[in-house]
Design an enzyme around this catalytic site. Structure first.
Site, PDB file in Angstrom:
ATOM      1  N   ASP A   1      72.849  49.384  30.245  1.00 15.74           N
ATOM      2  CA  ASP A   1      71.479  49.346  30.770  1.00 15.74           C
ATOM      3  C   ASP A   1      70.771  48.017  30.567  1.00 15.74           C
ATOM      4  OD1 ASP A   1      71.604  52.585  29.604  1.00 15.74           O
ATOM      5  OD2 ASP A   1      71.189  52.111  31.700  1.00 15.74           O
TER       6      ASP A   1
ATOM      7  N   HIS B   1      74.926  51.744  21.047  1.00 10.58           N
ATOM      8  CA  HIS B   1      75.642  52.790  21.783  1.00 10.58           C
ATOM      9  C   HIS B   1      76.332  53.697  20.775  1.00 10.58           C
ATOM     10  CE1 HIS B   1      78.361  54.675  24.686  1.00 10.58           C
ATOM     11  NE2 HIS B   1      77.533  54.242  25.602  1.00 10.58           N
TER      12      HIS B   1
END
Ligand code: SDX
Length: 431
Positions: free
Chosen positions: A365, A308
């Site tokens: 996700d 991320h």
């Protein structure tokens, strides 16, 4: 106390300039760099905007080092446990949690905007039956702009609020019709006797021939996923919505632009890509080979659902979703072999120096697709689900931007590295 500044010194010209440092409620202070060109004749360059702030915002705060996510000051863990998506949408837009009267008004207003113009239904049949749902969603949300364009005054706060209610009210309708059309099923109108998530599930899965039974466990799981995807500061798709909105574009068209950005597998498309990856891994014994591929610079393969830009610790949403996934599979007595593979993959990656050194952890996700699958939502509909939730954050961020005293069109600069000036040579003389 002396105002905090930073001084930039150009060691070639000897020129220097001081720039103010601003501190927010939380997080790293910022250097207000707007006068850099005027003072030193220079721009900044920050590909991917890794350290560049685009705006002041009071909606969401992320602490990537400590895995903190706040919406209007409320920790995501508390909202996930105690709130609903519709209430979080209110919070994002209004800045405060609603009281009971405000919540009733909000709920009613959203329901009153749940229908779409009948002519919009014709857009779905213009797509191939197997078109990716995100291509369809881009088109139909963009088409909504044509029904609310002429009379809209984006500078009127009340009109902006009505736009927000329309987006939040209509997205379940627009998203469910994609699935219905591609499944050869008749469209289902909203039923205002149902709550927001129940209504969506009815529009997705009910049959005209049978009463639709709502599974409260599934409703709660989906409501949780919508909460966890509602907003996330200045991510790529939100920044797209803001940039499009800064040109005074139609807000529905701005949301369509956000949908386009979210579709990418580096962003919202990752939830679908994770399931494809887990299915390709197939069995736990194949996991090490995939982890090695993810580490191989010569292999474009990346571990989907890992890493991320901001979180260099656990994405707090991933932690919540993992637990919810575990509980849902138990409560629905579902055997989901991909969940076992996901947990083993996570364990192996988190013990590997490559991932440890780069602070790569599971993100929102990594597990979300497993819950969508347990709710019988097909893989290609995962990212439209993300878009349904994030449309609340997008429109909240758009409203904040439109009301900002510093509102102006966004126009980044560049470092030009192309050809120097040269004269045109006629074709006949080019050899
Ligand atoms: C979302 O911004 C948001 O807030 C997004 C989001 C939201 O709610 O809006 O949180 C939603 O988009 C989550 C992210 C979903 N995407 C994926 O899961 C796709 C896989 N992840 C990677 O593509 C990547 O981690 C990104 C895109 C998420 C982040 O990209 P960055 O910040 O540009 O990372 P980077 O390229 O600087 O990576 C640093 C290093 C690199 O290696 P080195 O060059 O230092 O040797 O880590 C490596 C990268 O190659 N790396 C990975 C990796 N992610 C980063 N290596 C293998 N697998 C990965 N997943």
């Amino acid at each position: 106390m002396r105002k905090r500044t930073v001084t930039i010194i150009d060691n070639q010209s000897g020129k220097s300039a001081e720039f103010p440092v601003r501190r927010g409620s939380y997080g790293a202070p910022v250097i207000e760099i707007g006068d850099l060109y005027k003072e030193l004749g220079m721009f900044t360059l920050d590909p991917g905007y890794g350290v560049t702030g685009s705006c002041r915002s009071a909606i969401t705060y992320l602490d990537g080092e400590h895995g903190v996510l706040l919406h209007r000051g409320y920790p995501i863990e508390q909202l996930a446990e105690k709130s609903t998506f519709l209430e979080v949408a209110y919070l994002l837009i209004h800045g405060e949690l609603p009281n009971q009267a405000e919540m009733l008004t909000w709920d009613h207003a959203i329901k009153m905007h749940g229908m779409t113009h009948e002519h919009l239904n014709r857009f779905y049949s213009g797509y191939r039956y197997d078109a990716h749902p995100m291509s369809v969603l881009t088109g139909v949300v963009g088409a909504v702009a044509s029904f609310y364009h002429d009379e809209m005054d984006i500078y009127d706060p009340q009109e902006r609020l009505i736009t927000a209610r329309r987006i939040i009210g209509k997205m379940p309708n627009l998203v469910s019709k994609i699935y219905r059309y591609q499944s050869g099923l008749p469209f289902v109108y909203p039923d205002n006797s149902r709550d927001y998530v129940e209504n969506f599930m009815s529009m997705m899965f009910s049959w005209p021939t049978e009463p639709f039974e709502i599974n409260p466990v599934a409703v709660r799981a989906l409501d949780l996923l919508l909460i966890l995807h509602a907003d996330h500061e200045q991510n790529a798709s939100t920044s797209t919505v803001r940039l499009a909105g800064s040109a005074e574009s139609n807000p529905f068209a701005c949301v369509a632009a956000g949908i386009v950005t979210l579709w990418g597998k580096s962003h919202g498309g990752a939830n679908e890509a994770v399931i494809h990856m887990l299915e390709e891994i197939g069995v736990p014994k194949n996991i090490p080979a995939f982890v090695e591929r993810a580490k191989d610079k010569n292999d474009p393969f990346r571990l989907m659902g890992f890493g991320h830009r901001v979180y260099k610790n656990y994405d707090p949403r991933a932690t919540i979703i993992r637990a919810a996934c575990h509980n849902l599979l138990d409560e629905m007595n579902l055997n989901q072999p991909l969940f076992e593979i996901a947990m083993e993959l996570e364990q192996l990656a988190l013990e590997d120096d490559y991932f440890i050194e780069r602070k790569l952890y599971p993100n929102v996700d990594f597990y979300s697709g497993l819950i969508y699958q347990a709710l019988n939502i097909p893989k290609q509909m995962f990212t439209p689900m993300f878009a349904l939730a994030r449309s609340a954050g997008w429109i909240a961020q758009w409203m904040e931007m439109m009301g900002d005293e510093d509102f102006r069109i966004g126009r980044p600069r560049q470092l030009y590295v192309g050809a120097e000036k040269r004269d045109y040579v006629p074709l006949a003389e080019r050899g």
